[in-house]
Structures are given as structure tokens and as C-alpha cells.
Design a protein around this motif. Structure first.
Motif, PDB file in Angstrom:
ATOM      1  N   GLU A  55       0.829  -1.252  -0.088  1.00 25.01           N
ATOM      2  CA  GLU A  55       0.119   0.000  -0.254  1.00 25.01           C
ATOM      3  C   GLU A  55       0.746   1.102   0.068  1.00 25.01           C
ATOM      4  O   GLU A  55       0.391   2.190  -0.642  1.00 25.01           O
ATOM      5  N   ILE A  56       2.021   1.003   0.797  1.00 22.13           N
ATOM      6  CA  ILE A  56       2.746   2.310   0.993  1.00 22.13           C
ATOM      7  C   ILE A  56       3.353   2.533  -0.404  1.00 22.13           C
ATOM      8  O   ILE A  56       4.180   3.671  -1.106  1.00 22.13           O
ATOM      9  N   ARG A  57       3.755   1.527  -1.202  1.00 23.00           N
ATOM     10  CA  ARG A  57       4.192   1.570  -2.630  1.00 23.00           C
ATOM     11  C   ARG A  57       3.599   1.891  -3.645  1.00 23.00           C
ATOM     12  O   ARG A  57       3.789   3.793  -4.384  1.00 23.00           O
ATOM     13  N   ARG A  58       2.021   1.452  -4.230  1.00 21.97           N
ATOM     14  CA  ARG A  58       1.124   2.205  -4.757  1.00 21.97           C
ATOM     15  C   ARG A  58       0.871   3.439  -4.056  1.00 21.97           C
ATOM     16  O   ARG A  58       1.061   4.287  -5.530  1.00 21.97           O
ATOM     17  N   ILE A  87      10.359   0.666 -10.524  1.00 16.04           N
ATOM     18  CA  ILE A  87       9.390   2.294  -9.756  1.00 16.04           C
ATOM     19  C   ILE A  87       7.906   2.180 -10.270  1.00 16.04           C
ATOM     20  O   ILE A  87       6.952   2.690 -10.948  1.00 16.04           O
ATOM     21  N   SER A  88       7.390   0.370 -10.864  1.00 18.38           N
ATOM     22  CA  SER A  88       6.655   0.371 -11.575  1.00 18.38           C
ATOM     23  C   SER A  88       4.855   0.454 -10.947  1.00 18.38           C
ATOM     24  O   SER A  88       5.528   0.059  -9.637  1.00 18.38           O
ATOM     25  N   ARG A  89       4.113   0.509 -11.064  1.00 20.15           N
ATOM     26  CA  ARG A  89       3.207   1.159  -9.889  1.00 20.15           C
ATOM     27  C   ARG A  89       1.996  -0.208 -10.758  1.00 20.15           C
ATOM     28  O   ARG A  89       1.372  -0.310 -11.608  1.00 20.15           O
ATOM     29  N   ILE A  90       2.253  -1.821  -9.959  1.00 22.40           N
ATOM     30  CA  ILE A  90       0.851  -3.028 -10.254  1.00 22.40           C
ATOM     31  C   ILE A  90       0.574  -2.932  -9.692  1.00 22.40           C
ATOM     32  O   ILE A  90       0.310  -2.703  -8.325  1.00 22.40           O
TER      33      ILE A  90
END
Length: 501
Positions: A207-210, A498-501
Motif C-alpha cells: 500500500e505504501i509503495r502504490r 518504479i512500476s506501479r502494479i
């Protein structure tokens, strides 16, 4: 209700006693029935009356059953070392893996991939997937009946669109081990659970990464105001313990190396603020604390000393009235007893944990133990409450596994059978030291046994090398060690994903 009455009558005539080692009459015919309870158990009548399915008591001649609640450091180490030649292992937990928490912060910014820090329980203890009588149950324990030696459970299905309706069932145990951990402390501050993200599970890191990558992309959209862009790219971390400091260090590295190269339009807007009520890394040597402070400031992290009083959707308010807008808020202020632990009918140690004696037993309930963050020594033991650390939990799990193996070999594995078994030495904890990374190629190593004692304290590149080497060897499986090593290498050569998957 005729069946219920019959079961209650039979339960008065016969109670499940000590099965002990040796041959027996064979498996109970009720074992795999919808209500697989011995007909001589009071719990069986209750189960029929309430309509619960479940796993019934073990019969004479069968392996004793150890039920473990949780797959954290304590529970996983316990299950890894249990002798499955003499025990059935049943794990009840809402997750089927252990999280290697020291490296969790690295997954938030793409230094490591999420699977690198998640170890499937079936690899830790293969018996739960291939041994008859041993299971992993995706569920939560909701209640305990120490007299009947049973627990009530409910399946975990939240987050799944087409999940089945939660079902309830019972599990009978010979030995019950609470290893259900703790929950993040919010100190009753309004808005924390609604607007902040904790950093304790893999889904928190996801969740933090997204959220972080989404804010970076949204801030690049034409027409957005400068004030809103600054808010979106303001990352606030509350809590100056090892988790908060390590996440701040990882985030500053991500900004310096990756954001400034790949999001050059907004590189001057993104910044990190670390809020702590007292001193950061308060358990570390004072020299190391000062080094960490200097290193974080050098990396661009703003340090604020203050207490959060209120958290609103886009800002938090400090005790001095200052308003701090944020696009990402990570809450890392330690842990406390969970609501489930508080609800249990056992004496509690200071802080609300399950009270245990020197052998990690719950004195008020036979055949019940507690380890890890959910447990604490009772005041009458004269022992201090141990910190909520991974090394404490792991060593308690290792100790209890050896104790239970010893009890089983002495003939006390089944319920109510360990009364005359010599348990051996009590549990003694010796602190091995603390480590924390504070930025790229910089870390702290504090090998003192306590805050008051003297010992080796290191900071800098050598400490960073020790930190990485130590945790790489502590990752449980060779599979995940390989994942971690490859992730570190690819990040070094090509930067973070840095891909938002």
C-alpha cells in the motif's frame, strides 16, 4: 436435541485423560466427521448444539496436537523446531507466511520485491501441508475454552470479492500456544487508523509503495497547484524507532537516486519528515543516535520533535498547534496488546500482554503457553517485560519447541499429562545487540546487552556491511536468500523498480 442430551450424559461418565505413549485403540471414528469430537467430550455437545464443525480431540495412541496461533517470528520458529514424529501441528492464522520484518522497509521503495521477505509456512514446517493430522487453517481464533481444551475459530475472507461467507469451527488441542503478536499502537489518537499506513505486514508495504508512486505521477499532471504538489510529495513518518528510521533512510535513498532521475519535473518538491516525541533510536548508544541524526539530515530528512494530537485526511496536527500536510503518512510508533489478547480470560502482565511464568506457561490454564509480542512475564516472577523484538520472539519460539519436545518424549504430550514432567531450565533472554540502516551504505551496530552496559558500537559503511550480511544469513530459506541477493544486485546496477502494479 436428543443427540445433545446423550453427549452431555456420556461426558459426565468419561473425560478425556492422559493418553500417553504406546499403542491405543486407533483413530476416533468421529475424527473426520462434520462434528469430529469424541462422544465423551462436553465440547462435543456444545459443538453440536451451536452447529460448529471442527477438529476433535486426539485419541489414545495418536500423536498429540499442538495448536499454534500465529505465523510471526515466535510461532514460525516454534513450528520449525517441533518434533512432528510425536506431534500433530495445527496452525491457525490469517496469513500463510512469515514476514522477515527487518527487510520490510526495503520493499516499500522497490529495493527488494515483496516475495523476498515472505516465507511460506509450508517451507518452514512441511508437515502442515503433507502430514495427516497437521494443517494450516486460514482463520482467526475468536475464543478459548481452557477447561474443554478447545478454541473457536472463524475463517478469514476479507479483501476477496467472491469469498465464501466466513464459517465457524472448533479445534481441540493438547497444547495451545499463543503467538499472535501485537498490533500497532495508535495511543487513541483520532484519525490514525483511517489516514495513516502502518508498516508491519507485506500488504502495508504494498500500500505504501502504490501510494508513493501514485502521488509522484499525480504531481506531474499539468495544472496542479504548487501547494497541492508539495502536499502530495510530502512523506511523513511518525515514530523514530528502528522501523521509522530505516524507512526514512530507504525513502531518502529512493529520492536521491531514483526520483531525481526519473521524475525530474517534481524532484525539488518531494521531501521526508520524521516526527518523534523524544529521541530517535532511544535504545541505541548516544553516539550512534547522534550519527543517525546527522546522516538523516544530510540525506534531506527533516527531523521534528513533537507529539501528534490529531490526524485528518490531508494533514496532522502537533501538540504545539503546527499543521503538517502530507501525501503519505506512515505510522511506526511501536506495538501494544491486541484487542483479542485483551479479551482473553487470563491474567495479564504489565502492558496488557498474556501473563506467563518462567517456562512461558499461562499459569491459570493447563497446557497453554504464550510467546512473542503477545506475552509478558507476570509480576510475581520478578522478571522484566521483554521488548517486542524479533530476536526475543524467535528465541522464545526455539526454547518452547525444545520444551514441548522434551515433554512429549517424557510422556506428557497429550492434554493434562505434563504435571509430573521436569521442564528443565527456565527461559532466559540475553540481548545480542541491535542494528539499523540509516541511508545508503550507512548503518548502526550496537552490541551492548543493555542501555546501561558497555559494548561495541559501530557506525558507517562497515556497519552497513555487517547489517546486510547478518540479515542475509538470517533469512530463513536459501530460496529467499537468493531472491534478496539478486534484488540487491539489480537495484545497485539498474536502480529501483518504479512500476506501479
Amino acid at each position: 436435541m436428543a443427540l445433545t442430551s446423550m453427549l452431555r450424559s456420556l461426558s459426565r461418565l468419561s473425560r478425556r485423560g492422559c493418553a500417553g505413549p504406546g499403542p491405543g485403540p486407533g483413530p476416533s471414528p468421529f475424527r473426520h466427521h462434520r462434528y469430529p469430537y469424541s462422544p465423551f467430550s462436553t465440547a462435543a455437545a456444545d459443538a453440536v448444539e451451536r452447529g460448529f464443525a471442527g477438529l476433535g480431540p486426539t485419541a489414545k495412541g495418536e500423536k498429540a496436537r499442538v495448536v499454534v496461533l500465529g505465523t510471526g517470528w515466535a510461532g514460525s520458529r516454534l513450528m520449525k523446531d517441533l518434533d512432528t514424529s510425536g506431534y500433530e501441528v495445527v496452525c491457525v492464522s490469517p496469513r500463510n507466511h512469515m514476514v522477515f520484518t527487518p527487510l520490510l522497509a526495503s520493499t516499500c521503495v522497490g529495493t527488494l520485491e515483496f516475495r523476498s521477505v515472505a516465507e511460506p509456512l509450508a517451507r518452514i514446517q512441511p508437515a502442515v501441508s503433507n502430514s495427516p493430522g497437521s494443517y494450516f487453517l486460514l482463520a482467526r481464533c475468536t475464543a478459548v475454552d481452557p477447561d474443554a481444551h478447545t478454541i473457536d475459530c472463524e475463517t478469514v475472507t476479507e479483501g476477496e470479492k467472491d469469498a465464501l461467507k466466513p464459517s465457524k469451527f472448533k479445534v481441540a488441542y493438547d497444547k495451545l500456544v499463543f503467538a499472535c503478536g501485537a498490533e500497532a499502537s495508535t495511543f487513541g489518537i483520532r484519525g490514525v487508523t483511517d489516514h495513516a499506513i502502518f508498516l508491519r505486514e507485506v500488504h502495508h508495504a504494498q500500500e505504501i509503495r502504490r501510494k508513493l508512486l501514485l502521488n509522484l505521477m499525480l504531481s506531474d499532471i499539468p495544472g496542479i497547484s504548487e501547494e497541492e504538489r508539495r502536499r502530495l510529495l510530502h512523506c511523513v513518518v511518525v515514530g523514530g524507532g528502528p522501523t521509522g528510521v530505516e524507512f526514512s533512510g530507504e525513502l531518502s535513498d529512493f529520492i536521491i537516486r531514483d526520483v531525481k532521475q526519473r521524475y525530474s519535473h517534481v524532484k525539488d518538491y518531494i521531501h521526508v519528515t520524521l516526527i518523534e516525541a523524544n529521541e530517535i533510536l532511544s535504545s541505541f548508544d548516544v553516539r550512534l543516535r547522534q550519527y543517525a541524526t546527522n546522516q538523516l539530515i544530510k540525506s534531506g530528512v527533516r527531523l521534528v520533535q513533537g507529539i501528534v494530537k490529531d490526524v485528518q485526511p490531508n494533514k496532522l496536527i502537533l501538540d504545539n498547534g503546527e499543521e503538517v500536510p502530507f501525501g503519505l503518512l506512515v505510522w511506526s510508533t511501536g506495538v501494544g496488546a491486541s484487542s483479542f489478547v485483551k479479551s482473553l480470560p487470563f491474567p495479564k502482565s504489565p502492558g496488557g500482554r498474556i501473563g506467563v511464568d518462567e517456562w512461558l506457561r499461562v499459569p491459570s490454564a493447563r497446557d497453554v503457553f504464550a510467546i512473542g509480542d503477545c506475552s509478558g512475564f507476570l509480576e510475581e516472577t520478578g522478571k522484566d517485560i521483554l521488548p517486542a523484538l524479533a530476536q526475543v520472539a524467535e528465541r522464545q519460539g526455539k526454547y518452547l519447541a525444545h520444551l514441548l519436545n522434551h515433554v512429549m518424549k517424557a510422556g506428557g504430550g497429550h492434554a493434562n499429562c505434563e504435571i509430573d514432567v521436569d521442564l528443565g531450565p527456565a527461559f532466559v533472554y540475553k540481548h545480542l545487540g541491535s542494528m539499523a540502516t540509516v541511508g545508503r551504505y550507512k548503518a548502526l551496530v550496537d552490541l551492548r546487552q543493555s542501555k546501561e552496559s558497555k559494548g561495541i558500537s559501530l557506525a558507517g559503511f562497515v556497519s552497513w556491511f555487517i547489517w546486510r550480511s547478518a540479515y542475509l544469513t538470517r533469512v530463513i530459506s536459501w530460496r529467499n536468500r537468493l531472491y534478496v541477493a539478486i534484488n540487491w544486485l539489480t537495484t545497485l546496477l539498474f536502480g529501483r523498480d518504479i512500476s506501479r502494479i
